[in-house]
Design an enzyme around this catalytic site. Structure first.
Site, mmCIF file in Angstrom:
data_model
loop_
_atom_site.group_PDB
_atom_site.id
_atom_site.type_symbol
_atom_site.label_atom_id
_atom_site.label_comp_id
_atom_site.label_asym_id
_atom_site.label_seq_id
_atom_site.Cartn_x
_atom_site.Cartn_y
_atom_site.Cartn_z
ATOM 1 N N HIS A 171 0.566 -1.166 -0.064
ATOM 2 C CA HIS A 171 0.171 0.444 0.251
ATOM 3 C C HIS A 171 1.062 1.323 0.397
ATOM 4 O O HIS A 171 2.350 0.990 0.148
ATOM 5 C CB HIS A 171 -1.268 -0.345 0.901
ATOM 6 C CG HIS A 171 -0.079 0.610 2.499
ATOM 7 N ND1 HIS A 171 0.836 -0.482 2.781
ATOM 8 C CD2 HIS A 171 0.022 1.438 3.447
ATOM 9 C CE1 HIS A 171 1.270 -0.911 4.625
ATOM 10 N NE2 HIS A 171 0.890 0.729 4.100
ATOM 11 N N HIS A 195 5.681 6.271 -1.038
ATOM 12 C CA HIS A 195 6.444 5.148 -1.328
ATOM 13 C C HIS A 195 5.357 4.114 -0.697
ATOM 14 O O HIS A 195 4.224 3.915 -0.116
ATOM 15 C CB HIS A 195 7.409 5.409 -0.159
ATOM 16 C CG HIS A 195 7.274 5.400 1.133
ATOM 17 N ND1 HIS A 195 6.930 5.926 2.037
ATOM 18 C CD2 HIS A 195 7.697 4.137 2.502
ATOM 19 C CE1 HIS A 195 6.568 6.051 3.533
ATOM 20 N NE2 HIS A 195 6.963 4.493 3.180
HETATM 21 P P1 ATP Z 1 4.567 -3.110 11.808
HETATM 22 O O1 ATP Z 1 5.120 -2.381 12.215
HETATM 23 O O2 ATP Z 1 4.408 -4.453 12.294
HETATM 24 O O3 ATP Z 1 5.679 -3.691 10.683
HETATM 25 P P2 ATP Z 1 3.358 -1.770 9.331
HETATM 26 O O4 ATP Z 1 4.384 -0.612 9.976
HETATM 27 O O5 ATP Z 1 3.131 -2.140 8.105
HETATM 28 O O6 ATP Z 1 4.062 -3.046 10.108
HETATM 29 P P3 ATP Z 1 1.380 -0.359 10.431
HETATM 30 O O7 ATP Z 1 2.163 0.563 12.133
HETATM 31 O O8 ATP Z 1 -0.027 0.219 11.336
HETATM 32 O O9 ATP Z 1 2.177 -1.317 10.615
HETATM 33 O O10 ATP Z 1 2.135 0.773 10.073
HETATM 34 C C1 ATP Z 1 0.457 1.086 8.541
HETATM 35 C C2 ATP Z 1 1.266 1.956 7.799
HETATM 36 O O11 ATP Z 1 1.423 2.887 8.032
HETATM 37 C C3 ATP Z 1 2.675 1.981 7.252
HETATM 38 O O12 ATP Z 1 2.356 1.924 5.902
HETATM 39 C C4 ATP Z 1 3.319 2.534 8.218
HETATM 40 O O13 ATP Z 1 4.281 2.659 7.262
HETATM 41 C C5 ATP Z 1 2.354 3.493 8.631
HETATM 42 N N1 ATP Z 1 3.074 4.036 9.723
HETATM 43 C C6 ATP Z 1 2.704 3.962 10.713
HETATM 44 N N2 ATP Z 1 4.050 3.866 11.561
HETATM 45 C C7 ATP Z 1 3.328 5.324 11.150
HETATM 46 C C8 ATP Z 1 3.962 6.724 11.791
HETATM 47 N N3 ATP Z 1 4.658 7.070 12.850
HETATM 48 N N4 ATP Z 1 4.165 7.875 11.060
HETATM 49 C C9 ATP Z 1 3.941 8.084 10.137
HETATM 50 N N5 ATP Z 1 3.190 6.448 9.313
HETATM 51 C C10 ATP Z 1 3.733 5.125 9.851
#
Ligand code: ATP
Ligand code: MG
Length: 177
Positions: free
Chosen positions: A37, A120
């Site tokens: 995504h 990205h």
């Molecule tokens: P994991 O955290 O288990 O590695 P993930 O990052 O895919 O998995 P989430 O942390 O729920 O899952 O994040 C969902 C989306 O939001 C992802 O695209 C992640 O890069 C983005 N994201 C997560 N935390 C932040 C943040 N603090 N700021 C900006 N984008 C974020």
């Protein structure tokens, strides 16, 4: 609490291209097809009433559809490791949509996003010790490019984190155009 984010989901042919670019390097933890995504806005953990307000505010966004293509790869690095990603082109419409999504989130009562927007699609995560493998992938795939696809909607996702990784559920979707 609900862990939410707003994203664009590339269609299957685009996801296939991304998956084809992935290799079997054990140093890189590849993102599965279901999880590919482009995040427009990370919301984080919110209670149900605020989640409902965000969903309603997103529904008031009016924005034309636009074309997007995958273009190049890059890498975010932090102390703990990093992420390998595919870039997109052009960035302007997707940045404008992300700004509208942010404004809708603020209208619903969230704090504005303070960080710069870098559109990205995350392809893999890697640990600090495996940064070389990530750099290697980046070099080999610098020319990664897809045909353009029509972005016709964006999605509010709920993310469930577990020790098996993240699982995303579509909460709502919003048409463009
Ligand atoms: P994991 O955290 O288990 O590695 P993930 O990052 O895919 O998995 P989430 O942390 O729920 O899952 O994040 C969902 C989306 O939001 C992802 O695209 C992640 O890069 C983005 N994201 C997560 N935390 C932040 C943040 N603090 N700021 C900006 N984008 C974020
Ligand atoms: Mg995360």
């Amino acid at each position: 609490m609900h862990r939410l984010f707003v994203a664009i989901r590339p269609p299957q042919p685009i996801r296939d291209l991304l998956i084809d670019a992935m290799d079997d390097s054990p140093a890189l933890r590849w993102v599965g097809d279901d999880n590919l995504h482009l995040t427009l806005r990370f919301i984080g953990e919110v209670e149900r009433p605020l989640a409902d307000d965000v969903a309603a505010a997103l529904g008031r966004i009016r924005f034309p559809g636009f074309a997007l293509r995958i273009s190049g790869v890059g890498r975010f690095e932090q102390r703990s490791g990093g992420a390998l990603w595919a870039g997109v082109d052009p960035r302007k419409p997707v940045a404008e949509l992300a700004a509208k999504v942010d404004r809708a989130c603020v209208a619903a009562g969230l704090e504005p996003e303070r960080r710069a927007f870098h559109p990205h699609v995350t392809l893999a995560r890697f640990g600090r010790r495996n940064a070389a493998a990530a750099r290697d992938f980046e070099r080999r795939n610098a020319d990664l490019e897809s045909e353009p696809w029509a972005v016709t909607r964006f999605i509010l996702f709920e993310s469930q984190l577990s020790r098996h990784g993240a699982h995303y559920e579509e909460v709502a979707d919003y048409a463009l155009g």
